[in-house]
Design a protein around this motif. Structure first.
Motif, PDB file in Angstrom:
ATOM      1  N   ASP A   1       0.869  -1.175   0.000  1.00  0.00           N
ATOM      2  CA  ASP A   1       0.000   0.000   0.000  1.00  0.00           C
ATOM      3  C   ASP A   1       0.905   1.225   0.000  1.00  0.00           C
ATOM      4  O   ASP A   1       2.137   1.098   0.020  1.00  0.00           O
ATOM      5  N   LEU A   2       0.325   2.386  -0.045  1.00  0.00           N
ATOM      6  CA  LEU A   2       1.129   3.594  -0.156  1.00  0.00           C
ATOM      7  C   LEU A   2       1.982   3.833   1.079  1.00  0.00           C
ATOM      8  O   LEU A   2       3.138   4.255   0.970  1.00  0.00           O
ATOM      9  N   GLU A   3       1.450   3.551   2.251  1.00  0.00           N
ATOM     10  CA  GLU A   3       2.244   3.735   3.461  1.00  0.00           C
ATOM     11  C   GLU A   3       3.484   2.847   3.434  1.00  0.00           C
ATOM     12  O   GLU A   3       4.568   3.268   3.846  1.00  0.00           O
ATOM     13  N   ASP A   4       3.350   1.641   2.928  1.00  0.00           N
ATOM     14  CA  ASP A   4       4.492   0.741   2.776  1.00  0.00           C
ATOM     15  C   ASP A   4       5.543   1.364   1.853  1.00  0.00           C
ATOM     16  O   ASP A   4       6.742   1.331   2.138  1.00  0.00           O
ATOM     17  N   GLU A   5       5.088   1.953   0.758  1.00  0.00           N
ATOM     18  CA  GLU A   5       6.014   2.619  -0.171  1.00  0.00           C
ATOM     19  C   GLU A   5       6.749   3.762   0.529  1.00  0.00           C
ATOM     20  O   GLU A   5       7.951   3.943   0.356  1.00  0.00           O
ATOM     21  N   LEU A   6       6.012   4.535   1.314  1.00  0.00           N
ATOM     22  CA  LEU A   6       6.618   5.673   2.016  1.00  0.00           C
ATOM     23  C   LEU A   6       7.630   5.202   3.066  1.00  0.00           C
ATOM     24  O   LEU A   6       8.711   5.775   3.194  1.00  0.00           O
ATOM     25  N   VAL A   7       7.292   4.152   3.793  1.00  0.00           N
ATOM     26  CA  VAL A   7       8.206   3.614   4.807  1.00  0.00           C
ATOM     27  C   VAL A   7       9.471   3.071   4.142  1.00  0.00           C
ATOM     28  O   VAL A   7      10.582   3.307   4.614  1.00  0.00           O
ATOM     29  N   ARG A   8       9.329   2.363   3.036  1.00  0.00           N
ATOM     30  CA  ARG A   8      10.515   1.846   2.344  1.00  0.00           C
ATOM     31  C   ARG A   8      11.382   2.990   1.826  1.00  0.00           C
ATOM     32  O   ARG A   8      12.608   2.906   1.843  1.00  0.00           O
ATOM     33  N   ALA A   9      10.756   4.067   1.370  1.00  0.00           N
ATOM     34  CA  ALA A   9      11.521   5.209   0.873  1.00  0.00           C
ATOM     35  C   ALA A   9      12.281   5.911   2.001  1.00  0.00           C
ATOM     36  O   ALA A   9      13.406   6.369   1.806  1.00  0.00           O
ATOM     37  N   LEU A  10      11.672   5.987   3.172  1.00  0.00           N
ATOM     38  CA  LEU A  10      12.304   6.647   4.319  1.00  0.00           C
ATOM     39  C   LEU A  10      13.212   5.720   5.109  1.00  0.00           C
ATOM     40  O   LEU A  10      14.134   6.178   5.775  1.00  0.00           O
ATOM     41  N   GLY A  11      12.916   4.432   5.074  1.00  0.00           N
ATOM     42  CA  GLY A  11      13.576   3.477   5.953  1.00  0.00           C
ATOM     43  C   GLY A  11      12.839   3.440   7.285  1.00  0.00           C
ATOM     44  O   GLY A  11      12.148   4.397   7.650  1.00  0.00           O
ATOM     45  N   ILE A  12      12.995   2.332   7.994  1.00  0.00           N
ATOM     46  CA  ILE A  12      12.310   2.173   9.286  1.00  0.00           C
ATOM     47  C   ILE A  12      12.738   3.268  10.256  1.00  0.00           C
ATOM     48  O   ILE A  12      11.905   3.889  10.915  1.00  0.00           O
ATOM     49  N   ALA A  13      14.043   3.538  10.329  1.00  0.00           N
ATOM     50  CA  ALA A  13      14.526   4.560  11.266  1.00  0.00           C
ATOM     51  C   ALA A  13      13.928   5.930  10.929  1.00  0.00           C
ATOM     52  O   ALA A  13      13.501   6.672  11.827  1.00  0.00           O
ATOM     53  N   GLY A  14      13.863   6.261   9.643  1.00  0.00           N
ATOM     54  CA  GLY A  14      13.276   7.539   9.239  1.00  0.00           C
ATOM     55  C   GLY A  14      11.797   7.614   9.569  1.00  0.00           C
ATOM     56  O   GLY A  14      11.295   8.653  10.015  1.00  0.00           O
ATOM     57  N   ALA A  15      11.090   6.508   9.352  1.00  0.00           N
ATOM     58  CA  ALA A  15       9.656   6.475   9.674  1.00  0.00           C
ATOM     59  C   ALA A  15       9.439   6.633  11.173  1.00  0.00           C
ATOM     60  O   ALA A  15       8.531   7.351  11.605  1.00  0.00           O
TER      61      ALA A  15
ATOM     62  N   ARG B   1       7.400  -9.505  15.609  1.00  0.00           N
ATOM     63  CA  ARG B   1       7.074  -9.218  14.209  1.00  0.00           C
ATOM     64  C   ARG B   1       8.020  -8.167  13.647  1.00  0.00           C
ATOM     65  O   ARG B   1       8.489  -7.291  14.369  1.00  0.00           O
ATOM     66  N   PRO B   2       8.263  -8.207  12.345  1.00  0.00           N
ATOM     67  CA  PRO B   2       9.103  -7.170  11.714  1.00  0.00           C
ATOM     68  C   PRO B   2       8.465  -5.784  11.910  1.00  0.00           C
ATOM     69  O   PRO B   2       7.244  -5.628  11.844  1.00  0.00           O
ATOM     70  N   GLU B   3       9.327  -4.798  12.123  1.00  0.00           N
ATOM     71  CA  GLU B   3       8.826  -3.447  12.398  1.00  0.00           C
ATOM     72  C   GLU B   3       7.948  -2.901  11.280  1.00  0.00           C
ATOM     73  O   GLU B   3       6.983  -2.182  11.550  1.00  0.00           O
ATOM     74  N   GLU B   4       8.253  -3.232  10.020  1.00  0.00           N
ATOM     75  CA  GLU B   4       7.422  -2.705   8.931  1.00  0.00           C
ATOM     76  C   GLU B   4       5.987  -3.229   9.011  1.00  0.00           C
ATOM     77  O   GLU B   4       5.048  -2.513   8.676  1.00  0.00           O
ATOM     78  N   LEU B   5       5.813  -4.459   9.499  1.00  0.00           N
ATOM     79  CA  LEU B   5       4.454  -4.990   9.662  1.00  0.00           C
ATOM     80  C   LEU B   5       3.744  -4.346  10.854  1.00  0.00           C
ATOM     81  O   LEU B   5       2.547  -4.074  10.800  1.00  0.00           O
ATOM     82  N   VAL B   6       4.493  -4.085  11.910  1.00  0.00           N
ATOM     83  CA  VAL B   6       3.901  -3.421  13.078  1.00  0.00           C
ATOM     84  C   VAL B   6       3.531  -1.979  12.715  1.00  0.00           C
ATOM     85  O   VAL B   6       2.477  -1.484  13.116  1.00  0.00           O
ATOM     86  N   LEU B   7       4.380  -1.328  11.922  1.00  0.00           N
ATOM     87  CA  LEU B   7       4.045   0.026  11.475  1.00  0.00           C
ATOM     88  C   LEU B   7       2.752   0.032  10.671  1.00  0.00           C
ATOM     89  O   LEU B   7       1.907   0.916  10.848  1.00  0.00           O
ATOM     90  N   ARG B   8       2.572  -0.955   9.791  1.00  0.00           N
ATOM     91  CA  ARG B   8       1.327  -1.020   9.006  1.00  0.00           C
ATOM     92  C   ARG B   8       0.123  -1.121   9.937  1.00  0.00           C
ATOM     93  O   ARG B   8      -0.918  -0.511   9.688  1.00  0.00           O
ATOM     94  N   ARG B   9       0.258  -1.876  11.006  1.00  0.00           N
ATOM     95  CA  ARG B   9      -0.829  -1.979  11.978  1.00  0.00           C
ATOM     96  C   ARG B   9      -0.998  -0.660  12.733  1.00  0.00           C
ATOM     97  O   ARG B   9      -2.109  -0.216  13.000  1.00  0.00           O
ATOM     98  N   PHE B  10       0.122  -0.024  13.061  1.00  0.00           N
ATOM     99  CA  PHE B  10       0.104   1.237  13.803  1.00  0.00           C
ATOM    100  C   PHE B  10      -0.695   2.297  13.067  1.00  0.00           C
ATOM    101  O   PHE B  10      -1.476   3.038  13.675  1.00  0.00           O
ATOM    102  N   TRP B  11      -0.510   2.409  11.746  1.00  0.00           N
ATOM    103  CA  TRP B  11      -1.232   3.437  10.982  1.00  0.00           C
ATOM    104  C   TRP B  11      -2.739   3.258  11.124  1.00  0.00           C
ATOM    105  O   TRP B  11      -3.473   4.237  11.080  1.00  0.00           O
ATOM    106  N   GLY B  12      -3.210   2.031  11.278  1.00  0.00           N
ATOM    107  CA  GLY B  12      -4.648   1.781  11.291  1.00  0.00           C
ATOM    108  C   GLY B  12      -5.293   1.690  12.658  1.00  0.00           C
ATOM    109  O   GLY B  12      -6.483   1.414  12.758  1.00  0.00           O
ATOM    110  N   THR B  13      -4.528   1.893  13.742  1.00  0.00           N
ATOM    111  CA  THR B  13      -5.110   1.689  15.072  1.00  0.00           C
ATOM    112  C   THR B  13      -5.926   2.859  15.596  1.00  0.00           C
ATOM    113  O   THR B  13      -6.678   2.692  16.543  1.00  0.00           O
TER     114      THR B  13
END
Length: 175
Positions: A86-100, A125-137
């Protein structure tokens, strides 16, 4: 309006696209960016757009079969740009986990992030998956972070699907 239109799945996609356009100095005057309220509204939105109007579509890769069926049924062919997850995944990959996570901290949500990470289901769980959940909580968080993440990106780091939409709209930079 008779200019080009970008159809995007939701408000968070619209926010990110507008933010990336502004950050990269692209002028969207004359173009329209429409949040469809979900990809299943694609048929409805296309029905209201003249066939000769330039239309560009941003969607999640998982929705590609639905998009292709809908466009084939309508006899429409238009430029499409798909985000891997999804778009948030694209943004996180562009910034990196630390940047996000820097963006999360700057927004004052680090405590909420840490609470989520400490829940048993998310601990390993990998941080990128937890971040995806975080956006929707929390209501509104996905849209809020779409704008914050996009704003944190240097213009040359914008995700390819967003850049593709802007180029397909043929919007120009302000000079």
């Amino acid at each position: 309006m008779s200019g080009p239109v970008a159809l995007v799945e939701g408000e968070s996609d619209r926010t990110a696209l507008l933010t990336v356009a502004a950050r990269s100095g692209r002028d969207l005057s004359g173009a329209e960016v429409v949040a469809m309220g979900g990809i299943t509204n694609l048929r409805h939105h296309l029905a209201g757009i003249a066939p000769d109007r330039r239309v560009v579509l941003l969607h999640d890769a998982g929705e590609t079969p639905y998009v292709e069926r809908t466009l084939a049924h309508l006899g429409r062919d238009l430029p499409r740009f798909a985000c891997v997850a999804d778009l948030e995944d694209e943004l996180v990959r562009a910034l990196g986990i630390a940047g996000a996570l820097d963006v999360v901290a700057a927004a004052g949500d680090l405590a909420a992030w840490e609470i989520l990470c400490n829940q048993p289901f998310h601990r390993d769980r990998p941080e990128e998956l937890v971040l995806r959940r975080f956006w929707g909580t929390t209501s509104g968080r996905k849209e809020k972070y779409a704008g914050l993440l996009a704003a944190a990106l240097e213009p040359d780091r914008a995700p390819a699907p967003l850049v593709g939409v802007l180029e397909a709209l043929q919007v120009t930079g302000r000079r």
